[in-house]
Design a protein around this motif. Structure first.
Motif, PDB file in Angstrom:
ATOM      1  N   MET A   1       0.856  -1.180   0.000  1.00 42.66           N
ATOM      2  CA  MET A   1       0.000   0.000   0.000  1.00 42.66           C
ATOM      3  C   MET A   1       0.896   1.235   0.000  1.00 42.66           C
ATOM      4  O   MET A   1       1.905   1.277   0.670  1.00 42.66           O
ATOM      5  CB  MET A   1      -0.902  -0.010   1.235  1.00 42.66           C
ATOM      6  N   GLY A   2       0.498   2.229  -0.779  1.00 37.78           N
ATOM      7  CA  GLY A   2       1.270   3.457  -0.871  1.00 37.78           C
ATOM      8  C   GLY A   2       0.943   4.421   0.249  1.00 37.78           C
ATOM      9  O   GLY A   2       0.453   4.024   1.304  1.00 37.78           O
ATOM     10  N   ASP A   3       1.215   5.673  -0.002  1.00 37.55           N
ATOM     11  CA  ASP A   3       0.911   6.706   0.987  1.00 37.55           C
ATOM     12  C   ASP A   3      -0.597   6.844   1.140  1.00 37.55           C
ATOM     13  O   ASP A   3      -1.354   6.739   0.182  1.00 37.55           O
ATOM     14  CB  ASP A   3       1.485   8.051   0.540  1.00 37.55           C
ATOM     15  N   LEU A   4      -1.023   7.097   2.371  1.00 38.86           N
ATOM     16  CA  LEU A   4      -2.441   7.308   2.649  1.00 38.86           C
ATOM     17  C   LEU A   4      -2.724   8.799   2.708  1.00 38.86           C
ATOM     18  O   LEU A   4      -1.983   9.555   3.338  1.00 38.86           O
ATOM     19  CB  LEU A   4      -2.829   6.647   3.967  1.00 38.86           C
ATOM     20  N   LEU A   5      -3.783   9.203   2.041  1.00 35.01           N
ATOM     21  CA  LEU A   5      -4.178  10.606   1.990  1.00 35.01           C
ATOM     22  C   LEU A   5      -5.450  10.811   2.801  1.00 35.01           C
ATOM     23  O   LEU A   5      -6.329   9.951   2.821  1.00 35.01           O
ATOM     24  CB  LEU A   5      -4.433  11.028   0.546  1.00 35.01           C
ATOM     25  N   SER A   6      -5.557  11.965   3.415  1.00 35.23           N
ATOM     26  CA  SER A   6      -6.779  12.329   4.133  1.00 35.23           C
ATOM     27  C   SER A   6      -7.812  12.812   3.129  1.00 35.23           C
ATOM     28  O   SER A   6      -7.505  13.101   1.961  1.00 35.23           O
ATOM     29  CB  SER A   6      -6.487  13.439   5.147  1.00 35.23           C
ATOM     30  N   ILE A   7      -9.036  12.934   3.576  1.00 33.55           N
ATOM     31  CA  ILE A   7     -10.097  13.429   2.697  1.00 33.55           C
ATOM     32  C   ILE A   7      -9.816  14.871   2.267  1.00 33.55           C
ATOM     33  O   ILE A   7     -10.102  15.254   1.132  1.00 33.55           O
ATOM     34  CB  ILE A   7     -11.489  13.277   3.346  1.00 33.55           C
ATOM     35  N   ASP A   8      -9.206  15.654   3.153  1.00 30.50           N
ATOM     36  CA  ASP A   8      -8.839  17.028   2.791  1.00 30.50           C
ATOM     37  C   ASP A   8      -7.825  17.040   1.650  1.00 30.50           C
ATOM     38  O   ASP A   8      -7.931  17.843   0.718  1.00 30.50           O
ATOM     39  CB  ASP A   8      -8.264  17.774   3.998  1.00 30.50           C
TER      40      ASP A   8
END
Length: 57
Positions: A1-8
């Motif tokens: 899994m790569g980087d996780l992004l927030s909804i913002d």
């Protein structure tokens, strides 16, 4: 899994309001997201793939 992004971060990347992302998730239309605790997180690679596939359609 790569980087996780927030909804913002995803809203800023796609230039859409956060509410649109919530609606897409409810309708199973937008990029895939998953819950991490109380928070929604988006895999950056999955968002990029969704964006490529959406533009191709």
């Amino acid at each position: 899994m790569g980087d996780l992004l927030s909804i913002d971060e995803v809203a800023e990347l796609l230039r859409v309001p956060k509410g649109t992302l919530y609606q897409w998730r409810h309708r199973r239309k937008g990029p895939p997201a998953r819950r991490v605790g109380r928070h929604l997180r988006y895999d950056e690679a999955a968002v990029q793939a969704w964006l490529r596939d959406d533009k191709a359609a």
